[in-house]
Design a protein around this motif. Structure first.
Motif, PDB file in Angstrom:
ATOM      1  N   THR A  62      57.645   7.750  59.417  1.00 23.11           N
ATOM      2  CA  THR A  62      57.966   7.172  58.113  1.00 23.11           C
ATOM      3  C   THR A  62      56.733   6.582  57.450  1.00 23.11           C
ATOM      4  O   THR A  62      56.488   6.799  56.251  1.00 23.11           O
ATOM      5  CB  THR A  62      59.047   6.087  58.265  1.00 23.11           C
ATOM      6  N   VAL A  63      55.944   5.843  58.214  1.00 19.51           N
ATOM      7  CA  VAL A  63      54.741   5.223  57.657  1.00 19.51           C
ATOM      8  C   VAL A  63      53.743   6.281  57.217  1.00 19.51           C
ATOM      9  O   VAL A  63      53.187   6.216  56.104  1.00 19.51           O
ATOM     10  CB  VAL A  63      54.103   4.271  58.686  1.00 19.51           C
ATOM     11  N   VAL A  64      53.489   7.272  58.060  1.00 26.04           N
ATOM     12  CA  VAL A  64      52.525   8.319  57.711  1.00 26.04           C
ATOM     13  C   VAL A  64      52.989   9.081  56.481  1.00 26.04           C
ATOM     14  O   VAL A  64      52.216   9.326  55.537  1.00 26.04           O
ATOM     15  CB  VAL A  64      52.313   9.277  58.904  1.00 26.04           C
ATOM     16  N   LEU A  65      54.256   9.455  56.453  1.00 26.18           N
ATOM     17  CA  LEU A  65      54.777  10.257  55.353  1.00 26.18           C
ATOM     18  C   LEU A  65      54.673   9.530  54.019  1.00 26.18           C
ATOM     19  O   LEU A  65      54.205  10.093  53.019  1.00 26.18           O
ATOM     20  CB  LEU A  65      56.232  10.634  55.637  1.00 26.18           C
ATOM     21  N   LEU A  66      55.078   8.265  53.996  1.00 33.14           N
ATOM     22  CA  LEU A  66      55.139   7.528  52.732  1.00 33.14           C
ATOM     23  C   LEU A  66      53.814   6.869  52.362  1.00 33.14           C
ATOM     24  O   LEU A  66      53.411   6.910  51.194  1.00 33.14           O
ATOM     25  CB  LEU A  66      56.251   6.485  52.797  1.00 33.14           C
ATOM     26  N   VAL A  67      53.131   6.279  53.341  1.00 36.20           N
ATOM     27  CA  VAL A  67      51.883   5.584  53.026  1.00 36.20           C
ATOM     28  C   VAL A  67      50.781   6.573  52.656  1.00 36.20           C
ATOM     29  O   VAL A  67      50.080   6.394  51.641  1.00 36.20           O
ATOM     30  CB  VAL A  67      51.443   4.698  54.206  1.00 36.20           C
ATOM     31  N   LEU A 116      47.550   9.106  48.345  1.00 36.93           N
ATOM     32  CA  LEU A 116      47.029  10.276  47.641  1.00 36.93           C
ATOM     33  C   LEU A 116      47.449  10.258  46.179  1.00 36.93           C
ATOM     34  O   LEU A 116      46.654  10.549  45.279  1.00 36.93           O
ATOM     35  CB  LEU A 116      47.521  11.554  48.323  1.00 36.93           C
ATOM     36  N   TRP A 117      48.706   9.906  45.915  1.00 37.62           N
ATOM     37  CA  TRP A 117      49.192   9.850  44.537  1.00 37.62           C
ATOM     38  C   TRP A 117      48.434   8.778  43.751  1.00 37.62           C
ATOM     39  O   TRP A 117      48.048   8.989  42.598  1.00 37.62           O
ATOM     40  CB  TRP A 117      50.689   9.579  44.499  1.00 37.62           C
ATOM     41  N   ALA A 118      48.232   7.625  44.371  1.00 44.24           N
ATOM     42  CA  ALA A 118      47.513   6.545  43.701  1.00 44.24           C
ATOM     43  C   ALA A 118      46.071   6.944  43.406  1.00 44.24           C
ATOM     44  O   ALA A 118      45.512   6.600  42.354  1.00 44.24           O
ATOM     45  CB  ALA A 118      47.546   5.285  44.569  1.00 44.24           C
ATOM     46  N   THR A 119      45.452   7.688  44.319  1.00 44.43           N
ATOM     47  CA  THR A 119      44.079   8.143  44.099  1.00 44.43           C
ATOM     48  C   THR A 119      44.005   9.096  42.916  1.00 44.43           C
ATOM     49  O   THR A 119      43.071   9.030  42.107  1.00 44.43           O
ATOM     50  CB  THR A 119      43.541   8.834  45.364  1.00 44.43           C
ATOM     51  N   GLY A 168      41.808  10.626  38.668  1.00 42.40           N
ATOM     52  CA  GLY A 168      42.061  11.783  37.822  1.00 42.40           C
ATOM     53  C   GLY A 168      42.085  11.410  36.352  1.00 42.40           C
ATOM     54  O   GLY A 168      42.426  10.293  35.969  1.00 42.40           O
ATOM     55  N   ASN A 169      41.709  12.358  35.514  1.00 40.69           N
ATOM     56  CA  ASN A 169      41.648  12.123  34.069  1.00 40.69           C
ATOM     57  C   ASN A 169      42.955  12.580  33.424  1.00 40.69           C
ATOM     58  O   ASN A 169      42.978  13.470  32.565  1.00 40.69           O
ATOM     59  CB  ASN A 169      40.446  12.867  33.483  1.00 40.69           C
ATOM     60  N   PHE A 170      44.070  11.971  33.837  1.00 38.96           N
ATOM     61  CA  PHE A 170      45.377  12.344  33.308  1.00 38.96           C
ATOM     62  C   PHE A 170      45.680  11.536  32.053  1.00 38.96           C
ATOM     63  O   PHE A 170      45.267  10.386  31.916  1.00 38.96           O
ATOM     64  CB  PHE A 170      46.478  12.088  34.349  1.00 38.96           C
ATOM     65  N   SER A 171      46.431  12.136  31.152  1.00 34.81           N
ATOM     66  CA  SER A 171      46.859  11.424  29.953  1.00 34.81           C
ATOM     67  C   SER A 171      48.130  12.066  29.426  1.00 34.81           C
ATOM     68  O   SER A 171      48.502  13.173  29.822  1.00 34.81           O
ATOM     69  CB  SER A 171      45.769  11.472  28.872  1.00 34.81           C
ATOM     70  N   GLY A 172      48.802  11.336  28.513  1.00 38.80           N
ATOM     71  CA  GLY A 172      49.966  11.882  27.835  1.00 38.80           C
ATOM     72  C   GLY A 172      51.066  12.303  28.788  1.00 38.80           C
ATOM     73  O   GLY A 172      51.357  11.652  29.784  1.00 38.80           O
ATOM     74  N   ARG A 173      51.678  13.464  28.476  1.00 37.02           N
ATOM     75  CA  ARG A 173      52.803  13.969  29.252  1.00 37.02           C
ATOM     76  C   ARG A 173      52.407  14.308  30.681  1.00 37.02           C
ATOM     77  O   ARG A 173      53.203  14.135  31.610  1.00 37.02           O
ATOM     78  CB  ARG A 173      53.392  15.204  28.562  1.00 37.02           C
ATOM     79  N   ARG A 230      52.628  11.168  32.703  1.00 29.18           N
ATOM     80  CA  ARG A 230      54.014  10.747  32.944  1.00 29.18           C
ATOM     81  C   ARG A 230      54.690  11.661  33.967  1.00 29.18           C
ATOM     82  O   ARG A 230      55.480  11.200  34.801  1.00 29.18           O
ATOM     83  CB  ARG A 230      54.787  10.744  31.632  1.00 29.18           C
ATOM     84  N   LEU A 231      54.372  12.959  33.930  1.00 35.15           N
ATOM     85  CA  LEU A 231      54.932  13.880  34.922  1.00 35.15           C
ATOM     86  C   LEU A 231      54.361  13.611  36.309  1.00 35.15           C
ATOM     87  O   LEU A 231      55.065  13.761  37.314  1.00 35.15           O
ATOM     88  CB  LEU A 231      54.665  15.328  34.505  1.00 35.15           C
ATOM     89  N   LEU A 232      53.094  13.234  36.377  1.00 38.35           N
ATOM     90  CA  LEU A 232      52.493  12.895  37.669  1.00 38.35           C
ATOM     91  C   LEU A 232      53.209  11.695  38.279  1.00 38.35           C
ATOM     92  O   LEU A 232      53.561  11.698  39.467  1.00 38.35           O
ATOM     93  CB  LEU A 232      51.007  12.591  37.495  1.00 38.35           C
TER      94      LEU A 232
END
Length: 323
Positions: free
Chosen positions: A61-66, A71-74, A79-84, A87-89
């Protein structure tokens, strides 16, 4: 990291943290009603055929979620994301945390009041459907919350040079170019996902294991991608016949070679879709960038990209001249 970036990272990390807290809290609350060995592996019909200790449950559980949350937070921070796309990310992170958070909680629920190694424990087949529903609901919440902590606007793209280099070819001469795009990390990612999927078959949820194995096949197939340029256009293929990405020559207006920052420009690695551009990012560094009809870009990172781009420009000139 500025304050606004901290807010975006906190926003995308929040569902992973909540899912982890809920799963571990359920384990603590029901510890007196749970067997020492939890039914964790189930047949297609839902009947338990494998067990794992509580420590294994916590580790998975810890490995899967943490790890996934990090990775998502990084991606949000770097990442140079913007706009839609931004929000999709965020919505995708909420969906992942909701889906797998529910599955791990469901494993505990089906083990309540079961005896040690009880074969009668079963995992109802409606639970994955409920997990999909939870993931969809979480995605919607994430999409809405992303509007409260918006990403900075996307800077205007500078126009790519349209008068790039050419390769001199005699009339009737045929030419092609091909290079393999090596990456040291992609085989390791693929191997890690496949190994984790196999481990989950024995100590975790079979549905999570199948998902990881399916996800691991894609980077495995592209562990050594092959980029080619010829009269058909640009083709990016892997070790398997599929998936294969081809951009036809008649859709390409111009090509250039330049350094590409995979994380900043495309938000990560692999096959990337961003506003105004798509690409196959194996690493940061030099790559071919082609301007497509309609104004979108397609890019692929590969060595000797200047030669590939120059040949593309020559082939485009030939096509326009009717040769």
């Amino acid at each position: 990291m500025n304050r606004k970036n901290v807010g975006r990272v906190t926003l995308v990390a929040l569902p992973f943290l909540l899912a982890l807290i809920v799963d571990l809290a359920l384990l603590a609350a029901f510890r007196d009603r749970l067997p020492g060995q939890l039914a964790s592996h189930f047949e297609a019909g839902g009947q338990a055929n494998g067990h794992a200790g509580r420590t294994s449950y916590v580790l998975v559980t810890v490995v899967l979620l943490v790890v996934t949350g990090a990775l998502w937070a990084t991606m949000v921070a770097k990442g140079n994301f913007s706009g839609r796309a931004y929000r999709l990310l965020v919505a995708g992170g909420y969906a992942f945390a909701g889906f797998f958070g529910h599955l791990m909680a469901a494993v505990l629920i089906v083990n309540l009041d079961a005896g040690e190694g009880a074969p009668e424990v079963s995992f109802p087949m409606w639970q994955p459907a409920v997990a999909l529903g939870v993931g969809a609901l979480a995605a919607g919440i994430g999409f809405v919350l992303a509007a409260l902590v918006p990403a900075p606007p996307q800077p205007a793209r500078s126009a790519e040079a349209v008068d790039g280099e050419r390769i001199a070819l005699a009339d009737g001469e045929v030419a092609g170019w091909a290079r393999s795009a090596d990456s040291w990390w992609l085989p390791l990612v693929a191997l890690g996902l496949l190994v984790l999927g196999v481990v989950l078959f024995f100590v975790g949820s079979w549905s999570a294991a199948v998902s990881l194995l399916i996800v691991g096949v894609l980077p495995a197939s592209f562990a050594r991608p092959y980029v080619s340029v010829d009269r058909r256009g640009v083709t990016v293929s892997g070790m398997l016949p599929w998936p294969r990405i081809r951009v036809p020559l008649d859709r390409i207006e111009a090509a250039t070679s330049r350094d590409i920052n995979a994380l900043a420009e495309y938000g990560g690695w692999g096959y990337r879709i961003r506003p105004g551009r798509t690409g196959v990012m194996i690493r940061s560094g030099e790559g071919i960038v082609v301007r497509l009809a309609g104004g979108r870009d397609f890019a692929v990172t590969v060595d000797d990209s200047a030669t590939g781009a120059a040949l593309l420009n020559t082939l485009i000139d030939r096509r326009r001249a009717g040769h």
